[in-house]
Design a protein around this motif. Sequence first.
Motif, PDB file in Angstrom:
ATOM      1  N   VAL A  26      31.339  42.006  38.054  1.00 41.35           N
ATOM      2  CA  VAL A  26      32.271  42.875  38.345  1.00 41.35           C
ATOM      3  C   VAL A  26      32.984  43.610  37.179  1.00 41.35           C
ATOM      4  O   VAL A  26      33.066  42.422  36.197  1.00 41.35           O
ATOM      5  N   SER A  27      34.317  44.279  37.361  1.00 40.26           N
ATOM      6  CA  SER A  27      35.524  44.580  35.967  1.00 40.26           C
ATOM      7  C   SER A  27      36.478  43.846  35.663  1.00 40.26           C
ATOM      8  O   SER A  27      35.924  43.385  37.231  1.00 40.26           O
ATOM      9  N   ALA A  28      36.704  43.977  34.927  1.00 40.14           N
ATOM     10  CA  ALA A  28      38.337  43.482  34.861  1.00 40.14           C
ATOM     11  C   ALA A  28      39.216  43.749  35.538  1.00 40.14           C
ATOM     12  O   ALA A  28      40.095  42.624  35.624  1.00 40.14           O
ATOM     13  N   ALA A  29      38.753  45.089  35.911  1.00 40.31           N
ATOM     14  CA  ALA A  29      40.509  45.501  36.730  1.00 40.31           C
ATOM     15  C   ALA A  29      39.856  44.786  38.522  1.00 40.31           C
ATOM     16  O   ALA A  29      40.896  43.886  38.708  1.00 40.31           O
ATOM     17  N   THR A  30      38.820  44.017  38.934  1.00 38.87           N
ATOM     18  CA  THR A  30      38.365  43.433  40.129  1.00 38.87           C
ATOM     19  C   THR A  30      39.058  42.033  39.809  1.00 38.87           C
ATOM     20  O   THR A  30      40.189  41.295  40.459  1.00 38.87           O
ATOM     21  N   ILE A  31      38.619  41.256  38.847  1.00 41.58           N
ATOM     22  CA  ILE A  31      39.297  40.376  37.982  1.00 41.58           C
ATOM     23  C   ILE A  31      40.531  40.203  38.680  1.00 41.58           C
ATOM     24  O   ILE A  31      41.347  39.265  38.856  1.00 41.58           O
ATOM     25  N   ARG A  32      41.658  41.391  37.658  1.00 41.96           N
ATOM     26  CA  ARG A  32      43.120  41.359  37.540  1.00 41.96           C
ATOM     27  C   ARG A  32      43.231  41.104  39.208  1.00 41.96           C
ATOM     28  O   ARG A  32      44.820  40.629  39.439  1.00 41.96           O
ATOM     29  N   ASN A  33      42.851  41.524  39.813  1.00 42.27           N
ATOM     30  CA  ASN A  33      43.124  41.524  40.974  1.00 42.27           C
ATOM     31  C   ASN A  33      42.828  40.631  42.204  1.00 42.27           C
ATOM     32  O   ASN A  33      44.051  39.812  42.745  1.00 42.27           O
ATOM     33  N   ASP A  34      41.683  39.674  41.703  1.00 43.29           N
ATOM     34  CA  ASP A  34      41.948  38.292  41.903  1.00 43.29           C
ATOM     35  C   ASP A  34      42.885  37.577  41.412  1.00 43.29           C
ATOM     36  O   ASP A  34      43.428  36.977  42.192  1.00 43.29           O
ATOM     37  N   MET A  35      42.517  37.963  40.486  1.00 40.52           N
ATOM     38  CA  MET A  35      44.157  37.293  40.027  1.00 40.52           C
ATOM     39  C   MET A  35      45.072  37.391  40.769  1.00 40.52           C
ATOM     40  O   MET A  35      46.504  35.922  40.273  1.00 40.52           O
ATOM     41  N   ALA A  36      45.974  38.731  40.573  1.00 44.03           N
ATOM     42  CA  ALA A  36      47.056  38.336  42.026  1.00 44.03           C
ATOM     43  C   ALA A  36      47.084  38.433  43.115  1.00 44.03           C
ATOM     44  O   ALA A  36      48.687  37.918  43.324  1.00 44.03           O
ATOM     45  N   LEU A  37      46.314  38.556  43.983  1.00 44.54           N
ATOM     46  CA  LEU A  37      46.199  37.502  44.973  1.00 44.54           C
ATOM     47  C   LEU A  37      46.306  36.034  44.650  1.00 44.54           C
ATOM     48  O   LEU A  37      47.238  35.230  45.431  1.00 44.54           O
ATOM     49  N   LEU A  38      45.681  35.256  43.374  1.00 49.59           N
ATOM     50  CA  LEU A  38      46.282  34.007  43.171  1.00 49.59           C
ATOM     51  C   LEU A  38      47.029  33.589  42.650  1.00 49.59           C
ATOM     52  O   LEU A  38      48.017  32.861  43.325  1.00 49.59           O
ATOM     53  N   GLU A  39      47.826  34.897  42.439  1.00 49.88           N
ATOM     54  CA  GLU A  39      49.503  34.639  41.740  1.00 49.88           C
ATOM     55  C   GLU A  39      50.369  34.306  42.946  1.00 49.88           C
ATOM     56  O   GLU A  39      51.561  34.002  42.984  1.00 49.88           O
ATOM     57  N   GLU A  40      50.054  35.726  44.072  1.00 51.87           N
ATOM     58  CA  GLU A  40      50.643  34.899  44.762  1.00 51.87           C
ATOM     59  C   GLU A  40      50.847  34.552  46.335  1.00 51.87           C
ATOM     60  O   GLU A  40      51.426  34.043  46.428  1.00 51.87           O
ATOM     61  N   GLU A  41      49.500  33.617  46.186  1.00 50.32           N
ATOM     62  CA  GLU A  41      48.617  32.119  46.463  1.00 50.32           C
ATOM     63  C   GLU A  41      49.880  30.844  45.521  1.00 50.32           C
ATOM     64  O   GLU A  41      50.068  29.488  45.694  1.00 50.32           O
ATOM     65  N   GLU A  42      50.356  31.421  44.767  1.00 55.99           N
ATOM     66  CA  GLU A  42      51.421  30.436  44.070  1.00 55.99           C
ATOM     67  C   GLU A  42      49.699  29.434  43.007  1.00 55.99           C
ATOM     68  O   GLU A  42      50.234  28.260  42.960  1.00 55.99           O
ATOM     69  N   LEU A  43      49.139  30.277  42.970  1.00 51.46           N
ATOM     70  CA  LEU A  43      47.764  28.773  42.604  1.00 51.46           C
ATOM     71  C   LEU A  43      47.878  28.757  40.621  1.00 51.46           C
ATOM     72  O   LEU A  43      47.191  27.946  39.801  1.00 51.46           O
ATOM     73  N   ILE A  44      48.232  30.326  40.166  1.00 49.68           N
ATOM     74  CA  ILE A  44      48.415  30.446  38.889  1.00 49.68           C
ATOM     75  C   ILE A  44      49.643  31.180  39.104  1.00 49.68           C
ATOM     76  O   ILE A  44      49.954  31.878  39.641  1.00 49.68           O
ATOM     77  N   ALA A  45      50.280  31.294  37.493  1.00 47.70           N
ATOM     78  CA  ALA A  45      51.231  31.657  36.618  1.00 47.70           C
ATOM     79  C   ALA A  45      51.731  32.558  35.718  1.00 47.70           C
ATOM     80  O   ALA A  45      50.869  32.345  34.821  1.00 47.70           O
ATOM     81  N   ALA A  46      51.944  33.179  34.946  1.00 50.61           N
ATOM     82  CA  ALA A  46      52.252  33.445  34.109  1.00 50.61           C
ATOM     83  C   ALA A  46      53.887  32.767  32.649  1.00 50.61           C
ATOM     84  O   ALA A  46      54.838  32.723  33.131  1.00 50.61           O
ATOM     85  N   PRO A  47      53.049  32.006  31.880  1.00 48.61           N
ATOM     86  CA  PRO A  47      54.141  31.405  31.410  1.00 48.61           C
ATOM     87  C   PRO A  47      55.041  31.793  30.169  1.00 48.61           C
ATOM     88  O   PRO A  47      55.983  32.025  30.468  1.00 48.61           O
TER      89      PRO A  47
END
Length: 341
Positions: free
Chosen positions: A37-58
């Motif tokens: 899939v495209s990088a944009a799709t991965i960015r959307n997945d990452m945004a959802l992961l961040e909403e779930e507090e599974l990842i964060a921006a240092p």
Amino acid sequence: MVSDRGLAVLRAIVQDYVASREPVGSKTIVERHAFGVSAATIRNDMALLEEEELIAAPHTSSGRIPTDKGYRVFVDQLSELRPLSQAQRHAIETFLGESSDLDELLARTVRLIAQLTNQLAVVQYPSFASSRVRHVELVSLAPERVLCILITDSGQVEQRVAELVSPVDDETLAALRTRFNELAAGRTLAEAAQALSGEVPELDPRHAEVLHTLATTLAEQARVQRGDRLVVAGAANLVRTEQDFAGSILGVIEAIEEQVVLLKLFGEMAADHQHGVAVSIGRENAPFGLGETSVVASSFAVAGRDLSRLGVVGPTRMDYTTSMAAVRAVARYLSRALGEH
């Protein structure tokens, strides 16, 4: 809810961050992992992961790192552990198989785990409250000095030198050895301690002082309990990961030195029945002063004995798969080796 692809993206972020210590961006994931899939799709997945507090921006970069919650989901989603290589399993059997007694076996164990995982390794001494005396040996070192050796059915060997006020000959020593084995062999340590501390009839009264000294020494040996003691190795591994901790690692080292803290944490960790290991991550360890660390542990035992723990302590940015596999493999070897004793 996180989709299956979202979980796969989380796994990729954890793996890449553990390997590189650099925040992971969508472009990197697309380049390194075959998601199709495209990088944009991965960015959307990452945004959802961040909403779930599974990842964060240092910081303000586009990369993300796993949170404690993200590591927990990653560990809980492991369907299987990558087995150790044949060479690694052979190294475990060879290195630990050369041990001559329990002390050396556990000392070698922590060194080996530290090497396999690149983490700080800890092993808890087994509790031998229910062990039974296999044999008592008395060895003359000098006319007024005797080495007292107590061997249990669990492979535990206690040695202590008794200084006597009067010399003892070999014949007397042999008689004492025979009598002590009659009293202690086959008994639990507590029973042996009581038997050896009491009056021992049917021996020459002239040897009463020698008898008392040796009996007291052996009774003290029988009372020795080391289930509240840890063997530690690989502190340099922890120091090398200092940049993975927000502040100084001094507090972590102090908490580890307070062995009762780790023993209590070990006692509260429940093993994953699927993998045979327990993992406690980040803030789950905060009550023990180890809120920036992860602990991977497993248990080993001899039939009829209390369980003891071994494991590793390191930063949350840990190679969980390798650490879990190594800890589990060594724990299984220890249980097998001590069982054969």
